[in-house]
Design a protein around this motif. Structure first.
Motif, mmCIF file in Angstrom:
data_model
loop_
_atom_site.group_PDB
_atom_site.id
_atom_site.type_symbol
_atom_site.label_atom_id
_atom_site.label_comp_id
_atom_site.label_asym_id
_atom_site.label_seq_id
_atom_site.Cartn_x
_atom_site.Cartn_y
_atom_site.Cartn_z
ATOM 1 N N THR A 73 0.816 -1.210 0.000
ATOM 2 C CA THR A 73 0.000 0.000 0.000
ATOM 3 C C THR A 73 0.853 1.266 0.000
ATOM 4 O OG1 THR A 73 -0.170 -0.061 2.406
ATOM 5 C CG2 THR A 73 -1.930 -1.118 1.161
ATOM 6 N N VAL A 74 2.091 1.160 0.464
ATOM 7 C CA VAL A 74 3.020 2.289 0.473
ATOM 8 C C VAL A 74 4.226 1.906 -0.377
ATOM 9 C CG1 VAL A 74 4.496 3.747 1.901
ATOM 10 C CG2 VAL A 74 2.264 3.029 2.757
ATOM 11 N N LEU A 75 4.568 2.806 -1.319
ATOM 12 C CA LEU A 75 5.639 2.511 -2.269
ATOM 13 C C LEU A 75 6.772 3.524 -2.139
ATOM 14 C CD1 LEU A 75 3.380 1.987 -5.431
ATOM 15 C CD2 LEU A 75 4.171 0.242 -3.829
ATOM 16 N N ASN A 76 7.977 3.078 -2.454
ATOM 17 C CA ASN A 76 9.111 3.998 -2.499
ATOM 18 C C ASN A 76 9.299 4.473 -3.947
ATOM 19 O OD1 ASN A 76 10.702 2.116 -3.958
ATOM 20 N ND2 ASN A 76 11.432 1.193 -2.062
ATOM 21 N N ILE A 77 10.245 5.333 -4.159
ATOM 22 C CA ILE A 77 10.440 5.948 -5.475
ATOM 23 C C ILE A 77 10.770 4.914 -6.556
ATOM 24 C CG2 ILE A 77 12.883 6.520 -5.168
ATOM 25 C CD1 ILE A 77 10.562 9.081 -6.620
ATOM 26 N N LEU B 112 6.155 1.018 -11.416
ATOM 27 C CA LEU B 112 4.708 0.987 -11.609
ATOM 28 C C LEU B 112 4.250 1.934 -12.716
ATOM 29 C CD1 LEU B 112 1.936 -0.059 -10.503
ATOM 30 C CD2 LEU B 112 1.939 1.945 -9.028
ATOM 31 N N THR B 113 4.791 3.141 -12.732
ATOM 32 C CA THR B 113 4.328 4.156 -13.682
ATOM 33 C C THR B 113 5.090 4.155 -15.004
ATOM 34 O OG1 THR B 113 5.839 5.831 -12.818
ATOM 35 C CG2 THR B 113 3.630 5.714 -11.823
ATOM 36 N N GLY B 114 6.321 3.685 -14.961
ATOM 37 C CA GLY B 114 7.156 3.770 -16.154
ATOM 38 C C GLY B 114 7.891 5.099 -16.260
ATOM 39 N N TYR B 115 7.670 5.993 -15.285
ATOM 40 C CA TYR B 115 8.374 7.267 -15.259
ATOM 41 C C TYR B 115 9.769 7.073 -14.666
ATOM 42 C CZ TYR B 115 3.851 9.612 -15.920
ATOM 43 O OH TYR B 115 2.640 10.040 -16.394
ATOM 44 N N SER B 116 10.696 7.896 -15.098
ATOM 45 C CA SER B 116 12.041 7.831 -14.527
ATOM 46 C C SER B 116 12.016 8.411 -13.120
ATOM 47 C CB SER B 116 13.028 8.615 -15.394
ATOM 48 O OG SER B 116 12.765 10.008 -15.287
ATOM 49 N N LYS B 117 12.983 8.003 -12.313
ATOM 50 C CA LYS B 117 13.087 8.548 -10.957
ATOM 51 C C LYS B 117 13.311 10.057 -11.014
ATOM 52 C CE LYS B 117 15.908 6.364 -8.266
ATOM 53 N NZ LYS B 117 16.880 5.484 -7.586
ATOM 54 N N GLN B 118 14.095 10.499 -11.970
ATOM 55 C CA GLN B 118 14.376 11.928 -12.111
ATOM 56 C C GLN B 118 13.075 12.706 -12.345
ATOM 57 O OE1 GLN B 118 16.965 12.868 -15.370
ATOM 58 N NE2 GLN B 118 17.128 15.019 -14.826
ATOM 59 N N PRO C 246 0.899 13.280 -5.459
ATOM 60 C CA PRO C 246 0.754 13.092 -4.007
ATOM 61 C C PRO C 246 1.875 12.223 -3.444
ATOM 62 C CG PRO C 246 -0.937 11.849 -5.196
ATOM 63 C CD PRO C 246 -0.172 12.637 -6.211
ATOM 64 N N HIS C 247 2.515 12.712 -2.394
ATOM 65 C CA HIS C 247 3.633 11.978 -1.802
ATOM 66 C C HIS C 247 3.803 12.365 -0.336
ATOM 67 C CE1 HIS C 247 5.386 15.810 -3.013
ATOM 68 N NE2 HIS C 247 6.332 15.601 -2.123
ATOM 69 N N LYS D 234 1.421 6.661 -1.446
ATOM 70 C CA LYS D 234 0.320 5.769 -1.140
ATOM 71 C C LYS D 234 -0.196 5.239 -2.479
ATOM 72 C CE LYS D 234 -3.337 5.920 2.257
ATOM 73 N NZ LYS D 234 -4.236 6.804 2.993
ATOM 74 N N LYS D 235 -0.183 3.937 -2.629
ATOM 75 C CA LYS D 235 -0.531 3.329 -3.916
ATOM 76 C C LYS D 235 -1.917 3.764 -4.391
ATOM 77 C CE LYS D 235 -0.616 -1.047 -6.353
ATOM 78 N NZ LYS D 235 -0.577 -2.486 -6.243
ATOM 79 N N GLU D 236 -2.873 3.806 -3.479
ATOM 80 C CA GLU D 236 -4.242 4.183 -3.837
ATOM 81 C C GLU D 236 -4.299 5.610 -4.385
ATOM 82 O OE1 GLU D 236 -8.036 5.092 -1.137
ATOM 83 O OE2 GLU D 236 -7.356 3.011 -1.000
ATOM 84 N N GLU D 237 -3.590 6.526 -3.726
ATOM 85 C CA GLU D 237 -3.556 7.918 -4.195
ATOM 86 C C GLU D 237 -2.844 8.035 -5.539
ATOM 87 O OE1 GLU D 237 -3.479 10.148 0.146
ATOM 88 O OE2 GLU D 237 -1.640 10.036 -1.033
ATOM 89 N N LEU D 238 -1.799 7.271 -5.688
ATOM 90 C CA LEU D 238 -1.037 7.279 -6.929
ATOM 91 C C LEU D 238 -1.887 6.784 -8.092
ATOM 92 C CD1 LEU D 238 1.797 7.885 -7.987
ATOM 93 C CD2 LEU D 238 2.378 5.506 -7.536
#
Length: 100
Positions: free
Chosen positions: A25-29, A35-41, A53-54, A65-69
């Motif tokens: 339910t809680v994810l790190n960067i 999950l999103t395919g976006y780069s960390k940068q 939201p973070h 929060k995975k749900e918010e994401l």
């Protein structure tokens, strides 16, 4: 023979990691990047501009929060052409003044 066993083990590890990510339910960067395919940068850029939201419980590590994401990722839904056509028909039928 060993390669086949190795591939099976890697497949199983990948499957377990996917299940683990789905249940968190809680994810790190790093997990959000996967999950999103976006780069960390890019994710850091979004967090610095408060566009995503973070949480920063100690001012350093960033958590999501995975749900918010998921809600954030599903913002700004685009209507299908069928939905737009249905809306146009409904508008036309309900808004044309009667000539009677």
């Amino acid at each position: 023979m060993m390669t086949n066993n190795f591939e099976k083990r890697l497949d199983r590890i990948e499957e377990l990691l996917t299940q683990f990510l789905q249940n968190k339910t809680v994810l790190n960067i790093d997990e959000v990047a996967s999950l999103t395919g976006y780069s960390k940068q890019y994710l850091y850029k979004l967090t610095s501009k408060n566009k995503i939201p973070h949480y920063k419980p100690h001012g350093k590590n960033i958590f999501f929060k995975k749900e918010e994401l998921e809600s954030w990722m599903l913002q700004n839904r685009q209507a299908t052409s069928d939905e737009l056509e249905e809306e146009a028909i409904s508008y036309t039928v309900n808004k044309i003044p009667s000539t009677l």
